[in-house]
Design an enzyme around this catalytic site. Structure first.
Site: not given
Length: 155
Positions: A43, A45-47, A50
């Site tokens: 997704s 924002v998760c990408t 990280v």
């Protein structure tokens, strides 16, 4: 989180992207740990989150901190995510949501999906004490990376 009220971090054992078991207690007495819970691999924002960790890994290494990302995705999905984004830190699958429940970081309902991990960060010192926690209700927000780095430098 106030340090005088700092609780022991709940220990856990989860599968990494190779299917091997990693336990929080593996690092006790050896290294500080930054636990980063995130909702879903791949997704937006998760990408972004990280990749920000990946790009600053030298800083975390210099602060003697082991960075561990945790999501409710399967370890197969996390393996593909780690490869796609060339991630240089450990990802663990909390597919059964046990650890996310223990750390109190689950959304009851996340866009119609039940029990998805919230975006959250925890700093655990070498003795297993939680020195910082940030649990974000809005999954579009990113952790306060500056605060994480500042607290790591003090512990």
């Amino acid at each position: 989180m106030k340090e005088e009220n700092s609780p022991k971090a709940p220990d856990f054992s989860l599968q990494n992207t190779q299917g091997d078991i990693v336990s929080l207690s593996d690092f006790k007495g050896r290294q500080k740990v930054v636990l980063l819970f995130f909702p879903l691999a791949f997704s937006g924002v998760c990408t972004q989150e990280v990749c920000a960790i990946r790009d600053n890994m030298k800083l975390y290494n210099a602060l003697d901190a082991k960075v561990i990302g945790i999501s409710v995705d399967s370890f197969f999905t996390l393996r593909a995510f780690k490869k796609a984004e060339n991630l240089n830190f450990t990802l663990l699958s909390d597919f059964n949501k046990k650890v996310s429940k223990e750390y109190n970081v689950l959304y009851e309902d996340y866009y119609g999906m039940k029990d998805v991990a919230k975006r959250a960060s925890f700093i655990i010192d070498r003795e297993g004490i939680v020195r910082h926690q940030e649990i974000l209700e809005d999954s579009d927000d990113l952790p306060d990376f500056k605060a994480i780095q500042r607290i790591l430098s003090r512990h």
